[in-house]
Design a protein around this motif. Structure first.
Motif, PDB file in Angstrom:
ATOM      1  N   UNK A 196       2.607 -20.343  13.368  1.00 24.90           N
ATOM      2  CA  UNK A 196       2.988 -19.014  13.860  1.00 24.90           C
ATOM      3  C   UNK A 196       4.496 -18.881  14.002  1.00 24.90           C
ATOM      4  N   UNK A 197       5.112 -19.850  14.662  1.00 27.75           N
ATOM      5  CA  UNK A 197       6.552 -19.781  14.856  1.00 27.75           C
ATOM      6  C   UNK A 197       7.301 -19.819  13.532  1.00 27.75           C
ATOM      7  N   UNK A 198       6.844 -20.685  12.620  1.00 31.86           N
ATOM      8  CA  UNK A 198       7.520 -20.784  11.332  1.00 31.86           C
ATOM      9  C   UNK A 198       7.437 -19.459  10.592  1.00 31.86           C
ATOM     10  N   UNK A 199       6.224 -18.906  10.532  1.00 32.12           N
ATOM     11  CA  UNK A 199       6.054 -17.635   9.822  1.00 32.12           C
ATOM     12  C   UNK A 199       6.948 -16.561  10.439  1.00 32.12           C
ATOM     13  N   UNK A 200       6.998 -16.531  11.788  1.00 30.92           N
ATOM     14  CA  UNK A 200       7.810 -15.522  12.466  1.00 30.92           C
ATOM     15  C   UNK A 200       9.282 -15.704  12.129  1.00 30.92           C
ATOM     16  N   UNK A 201       9.761 -16.952  12.234  1.00 32.18           N
ATOM     17  CA  UNK A 201      11.182 -17.202  12.005  1.00 32.18           C
ATOM     18  C   UNK A 201      11.577 -16.908  10.566  1.00 32.18           C
ATOM     19  N   UNK A 202      10.732 -17.331   9.623  1.00 32.10           N
ATOM     20  CA  UNK A 202      11.074 -17.140   8.214  1.00 32.10           C
ATOM     21  C   UNK A 202      11.083 -15.657   7.864  1.00 32.10           C
ATOM     22  N   UNK A 203      10.087 -14.923   8.320  1.00 29.55           N
ATOM     23  CA  UNK A 203      10.056 -13.511   7.939  1.00 29.55           C
ATOM     24  C   UNK A 203      11.133 -12.723   8.691  1.00 29.55           C
ATOM     25  N   UNK A 204      11.479 -13.146   9.902  1.00 34.13           N
ATOM     26  CA  UNK A 204      12.560 -12.479  10.627  1.00 34.13           C
ATOM     27  C   UNK A 204      13.915 -12.738   9.969  1.00 34.13           C
ATOM     28  N   UNK A 205      14.017 -13.858   9.263  1.00 34.88           N
ATOM     29  CA  UNK A 205      15.289 -14.167   8.614  1.00 34.88           C
ATOM     30  C   UNK A 205      15.477 -13.356   7.347  1.00 34.88           C
ATOM     31  N   UNK A 206      14.480 -12.528   6.998  1.00 35.91           N
ATOM     32  CA  UNK A 206      14.634 -11.637   5.864  1.00 35.91           C
ATOM     33  C   UNK A 206      13.931 -12.102   4.607  1.00 35.91           C
ATOM     34  N   UNK A 207      13.366 -13.321   4.639  1.00 40.70           N
ATOM     35  CA  UNK A 207      12.630 -13.793   3.463  1.00 40.70           C
ATOM     36  C   UNK A 207      11.258 -13.125   3.414  1.00 40.70           C
ATOM     37  N   UNK A 208      10.585 -13.267   2.275  1.00 44.51           N
ATOM     38  CA  UNK A 208       9.293 -12.612   2.101  1.00 44.51           C
ATOM     39  C   UNK A 208       8.275 -13.103   3.131  1.00 44.51           C
ATOM     40  N   UNK A 209       7.538 -12.202   3.756  1.00 43.66           N
ATOM     41  CA  UNK A 209       6.494 -12.611   4.714  1.00 43.66           C
ATOM     42  C   UNK A 209       5.419 -13.475   4.060  1.00 43.66           C
TER      43      UNK A 209
ATOM     44  N   UNK B 193      16.712 -20.746  18.919  1.00 39.36           N
ATOM     45  CA  UNK B 193      15.859 -20.575  17.744  1.00 39.36           C
ATOM     46  C   UNK B 193      14.578 -19.813  18.086  1.00 39.36           C
ATOM     47  N   UNK B 194      13.932 -20.226  19.176  1.00 40.43           N
ATOM     48  CA  UNK B 194      12.581 -19.732  19.443  1.00 40.43           C
ATOM     49  C   UNK B 194      12.573 -18.487  20.320  1.00 40.43           C
ATOM     50  N   UNK B 195      13.738 -18.118  20.854  1.00 42.93           N
ATOM     51  CA  UNK B 195      13.760 -16.978  21.765  1.00 42.93           C
ATOM     52  C   UNK B 195      13.282 -17.350  23.158  1.00 42.93           C
ATOM     53  N   UNK B 196      13.053 -18.630  23.409  1.00 42.63           N
ATOM     54  CA  UNK B 196      12.668 -19.071  24.750  1.00 42.63           C
ATOM     55  C   UNK B 196      11.340 -18.504  25.193  1.00 42.63           C
ATOM     56  N   UNK B 197      11.193 -18.344  26.506  1.00 43.40           N
ATOM     57  CA  UNK B 197       9.926 -17.892  27.066  1.00 43.40           C
ATOM     58  C   UNK B 197       9.554 -16.494  26.616  1.00 43.40           C
ATOM     59  N   UNK B 198      10.557 -15.672  26.315  1.00 47.92           N
ATOM     60  CA  UNK B 198      10.272 -14.302  25.904  1.00 47.92           C
ATOM     61  C   UNK B 198       9.738 -14.249  24.475  1.00 47.92           C
ATOM     62  N   UNK B 199      10.028 -15.283  23.689  1.00 49.14           N
ATOM     63  CA  UNK B 199       9.507 -15.345  22.336  1.00 49.14           C
ATOM     64  C   UNK B 199      10.260 -14.468  21.356  1.00 49.14           C
ATOM     65  N   UNK B 200       9.605 -14.169  20.248  1.00 49.61           N
ATOM     66  CA  UNK B 200      10.213 -13.370  19.184  1.00 49.61           C
ATOM     67  C   UNK B 200       9.375 -12.113  18.981  1.00 49.61           C
ATOM     68  N   UNK B 201      10.056 -10.991  18.779  1.00 51.71           N
ATOM     69  CA  UNK B 201       9.319  -9.746  18.541  1.00 51.71           C
ATOM     70  C   UNK B 201       9.781  -9.094  17.241  1.00 51.71           C
ATOM     71  N   UNK B 202       9.064  -8.055  16.863  1.00 50.21           N
ATOM     72  CA  UNK B 202       9.450  -7.274  15.686  1.00 50.21           C
ATOM     73  C   UNK B 202       9.271  -8.037  14.387  1.00 50.21           C
TER      74      UNK B 202
ATOM     75  N   UNK C 261       4.134 -10.459  17.540  1.00 53.04           N
ATOM     76  CA  UNK C 261       5.008 -11.158  18.491  1.00 53.04           C
ATOM     77  C   UNK C 261       4.584 -12.621  18.522  1.00 53.04           C
ATOM     78  N   UNK C 262       5.483 -13.463  19.003  1.00 55.72           N
ATOM     79  CA  UNK C 262       5.107 -14.847  19.228  1.00 55.72           C
ATOM     80  C   UNK C 262       5.808 -15.330  20.490  1.00 55.72           C
ATOM     81  N   UNK C 263       5.018 -15.878  21.408  1.00 55.23           N
ATOM     82  CA  UNK C 263       5.551 -16.421  22.664  1.00 55.23           C
ATOM     83  C   UNK C 263       4.989 -17.819  22.851  1.00 55.23           C
ATOM     84  N   UNK C 264       5.758 -18.696  23.488  1.00 53.23           N
ATOM     85  CA  UNK C 264       5.267 -20.074  23.648  1.00 53.23           C
ATOM     86  C   UNK C 264       3.932 -20.139  24.408  1.00 53.23           C
ATOM     87  N   UNK C 265       3.832 -19.420  25.519  1.00 55.09           N
ATOM     88  CA  UNK C 265       2.617 -19.531  26.322  1.00 55.09           C
ATOM     89  C   UNK C 265       1.423 -18.877  25.646  1.00 55.09           C
TER      90      UNK C 265
END
Lengths: 242, 289, 328
Positions: free
Chosen positions: C67-80, C131-140, C233-237
Motif C-alpha cells: 500500500x505504501x509503495x503504491x501510494x508513494x510511487x503514484x504520488x511521485x507522478x509515475x503511472x499508478x 517519506x511516509x507522512x507520519x501518523x497522518x499518512x498520505x492523501x490524494x 489514503x494510507x495511514x500507518x494505523x
C-alpha cells in the motif's frame, strides 16, 4: 581410502558423551553391520553421518571429500541416503509424492523432465513392491509397507552409500527373509551399505564386516564369525539376543 | 549526557521498570502454568485501564483505590479464559496464539463499542506533581505507580514462596505432570494463577492509565513488551521478570533521552524480533536452559 | 489437494462475479464486493504460505508495504499501474526478509516474529515522517489511468477497482493451482510435513520457505496497493492494522487450509456477511464474527494448525510406531 571414513568422532549432549572417539571405515561395495545395545550410540552415529548432527570432535570423509560439517541436503546430494528405524514418511502426502521428493531434488543442477522423474518414481515403488499403493496417503500404510516406503525414499536420491537403520526389526520371519534378499539385491546393484541391525541372524547372513558399539566406543571390528564369537560382544549383549 | 541526567534517567528507568514488571507478570505466569501465549494480555490491561478511568471519572476517587476494583472486575474473565485455554489442542503455543488473537479482537471491539475510539487518561491531580530529591526531579505519579507496582510484586513473591498454594503454583509451572504425580491439585493451582494474573493485569491497567493514554487498539504494545520481558526472564520467574523489567526500563529511559519517545513501539517490536531470533527455541521451555 | 470439481465451480463463480458491475450495483456495494475480493486475495496468499508450513500473524506488514509503495510511487507522478506492480514487488521483498527468520524460527515463534515485524513497519511509517507522512499518512493518491489496449474502462470509478480486484484474486488462485502441480508444490509440502526429512532428500528448506514468503508477500502487496488506490489514503494505523493479519488467518483456516478455493470463498462469505448483515445494525461489533470464528477454529480445528506444521519434535512419536507395530 575407504568410501566412508570417520576419524575420532565424538558427540556430547550436555554432559552426556554419546560417542567417544569412534573410528569407522566402510569400503566400497561392502555391507558393514553396526551392532550394539540400546543407547550405545548407533543412531547418533547415523545422525552425524547424514548431517543431522554435527560432531563435537572428529572428521568424516566420503569418497575423498571432507563432509564433516556439511548440512543434510549437501550430504544427500553427495550420495549418502538413509532410512529411519521408525519410518518417517511425509504422512499427509501420497506414497508416490514421498518418493518423488528425492527424485526431484537430489541434485541442484539436475535437469530432467517431469515425465522422466515420474517414471523413475514409479520404478522405485515397483522395486520395493509398493506400485499398487502409489496414490495411497502414507499414513494409511502398515508397518511393513512403511518400511518399504522408507527404503524407496532412501533410494530416491540415487545414493552410493545407504545407511539402513533396523530394516529387519519388527518384521515377521517371512518379512526378514525378504529383507535378507533385499540386502543381496542392493549389493548386486553396486551399493555400499552401512546397516544397524538388532538381529545377529540377519547380520551373519548379509554382512561382510561387523562393527560393535558399546557405550559410545567401538569394542569389536571384524568378520561376522569372529565378532559374533568374541566374548566381549557376548557380554555387551547378554540378554539382548532375540 | 552529563552524569546528572544519567542518574536522573537511571532512577526514572528503575521506576519505569517496576511498572513494567507488573504489566508483564500476568503474561509470564499464565505461560508458565499453561504453556499458552496470551496475545490478549495487553488488551486486558487496557480494559482494566478503561474500567479504572470510568470509575475515576464517575467517582473522583484516588486512582490507587481503584486498582483492586479493576483487578476484581477481571476475575470472571479469568475463569472464562481458563476454561477456554484448557480446551486448546496441542501444540498449545500455536493454538493459544490463534485463540488469544481472536480474544484480543473481541476485547478491542468490546472497548470500541463501549468507549468509542477516544483517547483517555486518568489525569488525577496528586499524580501529576513533581518531587525534588536533592537535585533530582521525579514525577510523583511515576513514583506512586512504581511503589504500588513494587508492593504488588512483593506480595505476589511472598505468596508464591511462603504459602502452600504458592508452592503448588510454582510446582505446576515447573512440571505439570510431575506436580500432579506428587499429589498437587494442578487444576486448582492453574485456576489460582489465572485469577491472580488477570487481577494483576486489571490493576496494572489502572496504573497504566495514569501514565499513558488509553485507546482500544493500544494493547498490542503492552503484549509485545510482556513477551520480550518473558523471553528475557523465563516463564513464570518472578524475580527475573522484575530484574529484566528494570533493565528494560533503564535501557528505555536512557535511549529515549537520546532518541525521543516516538520510537518506543518500534524499539519494543525490534527487541521482540531480536530476542526471538537470539533464543530460537520454544518459549515455554526457557526454564530448562 | 483440490479436486477437479473445484475448477468448474470456480469458473461458475467467476462468471457470477462478472455480473455485479454490469447489472448496475450501487457503488457502495461494488466497493464492498471489491474489498471482499481483496480479502480473498489476501486469504489465498496466506494459505499459499501456510501450504509451505509457515504460519503468519503479520500479513498486514506485506499488505501495508504494498500500500505504501503504491501510494508513494503514484504520488511521485509515475503511472499508478507501475505503482501497483512495485507495491507487489516491495511486498514480496518485505516478506522474503522476514522469511529469512524462518531459518531460526518456526511455529509459534515465527508467528510472533511476523507479528513483531508488522509493528516494526508500523513504527517506521509513524516515525519516518519525511517519506511516509507520519501518523497522518498520505492523501490524494491519484486514480488509475486508462490503458489504451483495454476495451473496458477499468480505470474509472468503482467498476475499475472491482475488475482489478477480481483479476488479482483469479491470478493468485491460478498461480497457487500451478504451484500445486509443480516442483514448488512438492517442495512446499515436503518442507511443511517434515523439514528434516525433506533435507535428507536433497531439499534445502530455507530457499523454499523464503520463496513461499515472497510469493505470498507479492500478492498481499498487490492487494495492499489496490486497497490504497480504492480508499485514496494510507495511514500507518490503518494499513498496518492487525485487522489485515487476523482476517486472512481467519478466512484461510475457516475456509479450509490447504484447499485451493476454500480461503477465497470464506473471505467472500465472512466479509460480506459481516459488512451487510452486521454493520448496518451493530456497527461497533461488526468484527465479532472474525473473532468468534478464530476462537472456534483455534479450539476445534482438527489437529489445530498443527496438522499443517512439521512435527514439533525431531523424533517420531513412539506411540504411533508401536500401535502400528501391534496392528501389523
Amino acid at each position: 581410502m575407504a568410501l566412508l571414513e570417520g576419524q575420532g568422532l565424538s558427540m556430547a549432549f550436555g554432559g552426556l558423551l554419546a560417542l567417544r572417539g569412534v573410528d569407522i571405515a566402510v569400503e566400497e561395495r561392502q555391507v558393514v553391520g553396526l551392532l550394539g545395545p540400546n543407547g550405545s550410540g548407533k543412531t547418533t552415529l547415523f545422525n552425524i553421518l547424514s548431517g543431522l548432527l554435527h560432531p563435537t570432535a572428529g572428521e568424516i570423509w566420503f569418497g575423498g571429500t571432507r563432509v564433516t560439517n556439511l548440512r543434510p541436503w549437501q550430504i544427500s546430494r553427495l550420495g549418502i541416503g538413509r532410512t529411519f528405524q521408525i519410518a518417517r514418511p511425509f504422512v499427509h502426502s501420497t506414497v508416490f509424492d514421498n518418493v518423488l521428493v528425492g527424485v526431484t531434488f537430489r541434485s541442484r543442477d539436475h535437469v530432467s523432465r517431469g515425465e522422466d522423474r515420474r517414471r523413475e518414481a514409479e520404478r522405485l515403488l515397483a522395486t520395493v513392491g509398493l506400485a499398487g499403493k502409489a496414490s495411497a496417503l502414507a499414513h494409511t500404510l502398515s508397518l511393513g509397507e512403511r518400511k518399504r516406503l522408507e527404503l524407496a525414499m532412501a533410494l530416491s536420491t540415487r545414493p552410493t552409500l545407504l545407511l539402513l537403520d533396523e530394516l529387519a526389526s519388527g518384521l515377521s520371519p517371512k518379512g526378514r527373509e525378504e529383507v535378507v534378499r533385499f540386502y543381496g539385491q542392493l549389493k548386486e546393484r553396486g551399493l555400499t551399505i552401512f546397516a544397524i541391525e538388532h538381529s545377529f541372524r540377519v547380520l551373519a547372513r548379509v554382512a561382510d564386516r561387523l562393527l560393535v558399539l558399546d557405550q559410545g566406543a567401538i569394542v569389536a571390528d571384524g568378520r561376522p564369525e569372529q565378532v559374533l564369537g568374541s566374548p566381549r560382544v557376548v557380554t555387551a549383549y547378554l540378554g539382548e539376543e532375540e | 549526557m552529563s552524569s546528572h541526567t544519567f542518574v536522573q534517567a537511571l532512577l526514572s528507568g528503575i521506576l519505569l521498570g517496576c511498572f513494567y514488571a507488573v504489566m508483564a507478570l500476568g503474561f509470564s505466569m499464565i505461560l508458565g502454568v499453561t504453556r499458552a501465549l496470551n496475545l490478549a494480555h495487553g488488551d486486558l490491561i487496557i480494559l482494566g485501564g478503561y474500567l479504572g478511568y470510568w470509575l475515576w471519572s464517575g467517582s473522583g476517587l484516588h486512582p490507587l483505590l481503584l486498582v483492586p476494583v479493576a483487578g476484581a472486575a477481571l476475575l470472571p474473565l479469568a475463569l472464562l479464559c481458563q476454561w477456554l485455554f484448557q480446551r486448546l489442542p496441542e501444540p498449545k503455543e500455536l493454538s493459544s496464539l490463534m485463540l488469544t488473537f481472536g480474544l484480543s479482537l473481541l476485547l478491542q471491539n468490546f472497548m470500541l463499542g463501549l468507549w468509542r475510539g477516544e483517547y483517555r487518561i486518568i489525569a488525577s491531580e496528586p499524580l501529576t506533581a513533581s518531587v525534588r530529591v536533592g537535585s533530582l526531579v521525579l514525577n510523583q505519579g511515576r513514583l506512586i505507580v512504581a511503589a504500588a507496582a513494587l508492593i504488588l510484586v512483593a506480595a505476589l513473591y511472598l505468596g508464591l514462596t511462603r504459602t502452600r498454594w504458592g508452592r503448588a503454583v510454582r510446582a505446576t509451572s515447573l512440571d505439570r505432570e510431575a506436580a500432579a504425580l506428587l499429589g498437587i491439585n494442578v487444576d486448582e493451582a492453574t485456576r489460582t494463577t489465572f485469577l491472580l494474573a488477570f487481577g494483576l493485569s486489571g490493576g496494572a491497567g489502572v496504573l497504566f492509565a495514569t501514565l499513558h493514554y488509553l485507546y482500544p487498539a493500544g494493547g498490542i504494545e503492552v503484549t509485545l513488551l510482556a513477551i520480550v520481558l518473558t523471553i528475557w526472564a523465563g516463564a513464570g520467574r518472578l524475580r527475573s521478570v522484575l530484574l529484566a523489567s528494570i533493565l528494560l526500563g533503564v535501557i528505555e529511559t536512557l535511549t529515549l533521552t537520546w532518541s525521543g519517545p516516538r520510537w518506543r513501539e518500534l524499539v519494543v517490536a525490534l527487541m521482540l524480533l531480536g530476542s526471538l531470533l537470539a533464543r530460537s527455541g520454544g518459549l515455554a521451555r526457557s526454564r530448562s536452559r | 489437494m483440490p479436486r477437479r470439481g473445484w475448477i468448474g465451480t470456480s469458473l461458475v463463480a467467476a462468471a457470477l462475479l462478472l455480473f455485479p458491475p454490469l447489472s448496475g450495483f450501487h457503488p457502495y456495494y461494488l466497493y464492498l464486493v471489491s474489498t471482499a475480493l481483496l480479502f480473498g486475495t489476501l486469504a489465498t496468499s496466506w494459505n499459499l504460505l501456510a501450504y509451505a508450513g509457515q504460519i503468519s500473524f503479520g500479513h498486514a506488514a506485506f499488505f501495508g508495504l504494498g500500500g505504501y509503495t503504491a501510494a508513494l510511487v503514484s504520488l511521485s507522478g509515475l503511472s499508478p499501474w507501475l505503482a501497483l506492480a512495485l507495491g507487489g514487488a516491495v511486498g514480496a521483498s518485505g516478506a522474503a526478509a522476514i522469511g529469512m527468520a524462518s531459518a531460526r524460527l518456526s511455529g509459534a515463534s515465527l508467528a510472533l516474529g511476523t507479528l513483531a515485524y508488522t509493528e516494526i513497519w508500523r513504527g517506521i511509517a509513524h516515525n519516518w515522517t519525511a517519506v511516509s507522512g507520519g501518523g497522518a499518512g498520505l492523501i490524494g493518491i491519484p486514480p488509475l489511468t486508462p490503458l489504451p489496449w483495454l476495451p473496458l474502462d477499468l480505470a474509472r470509478s468503482r467498476t475499475g477497482s472491482y475488475y482489478l480486484a477480481l483479476a488479482f484474486l483469479l491470478l493468485v488462485i491460478a498461480v497457487f493451482w500451478g504451484i500445486l502441480r509443480s516442483r514448488l508444490g512438492l517442495a512446499f509440502a515436503a518442507v511443511r510435513e517434515e523439514e528434516e526429512r525433506a533435507s535428507l532428500l536433497g531439499v534445502h528448506p530455507l530457499p523454499w520457505k523464503v520463496l513461499a514468503f515472497a510469493l505470498s508477500g507479492f500478492f498481499s502487496g498487490l492487494a495492499g496497493g489496490l486497497y490504497v488506490n480504492m480508499v485514496r489514503v494510507v495511514e500507518p494505523d490503518l494499513i498496518f492494522s492487525h485487522y489485515f493479519s487476523i482476517l486472512p488467518l481467519v478466512m484461510a483456516t475457516f475456509g479450509g487450509l490447504g484447499t485451493l478455493l476454500g480461503p477465497a470463498l470464506a473471505a467472500l462469505a465472512l466479509y460480506l456477511a459481516s459488512e451487510l448483515l452486521l454493520h448496518p445494525y451493530i456497527p461497533a461489533f461488526h468484527q465479532l464474527p472474525y473473532a468468534l470464528a478464530l476462537i472456534v477454529v483455534a479450539l476445534y480445528l482438527p489437529g489445530g494448525l498443527a496438522g499443517l506444521l512439521p512435527s514439533p519434535s525431531p523424533l517420531p512419536k513412539r506411540g504411533e510406531g508401536e500401535t502400528r507395530h501391534g496392528a501389523a
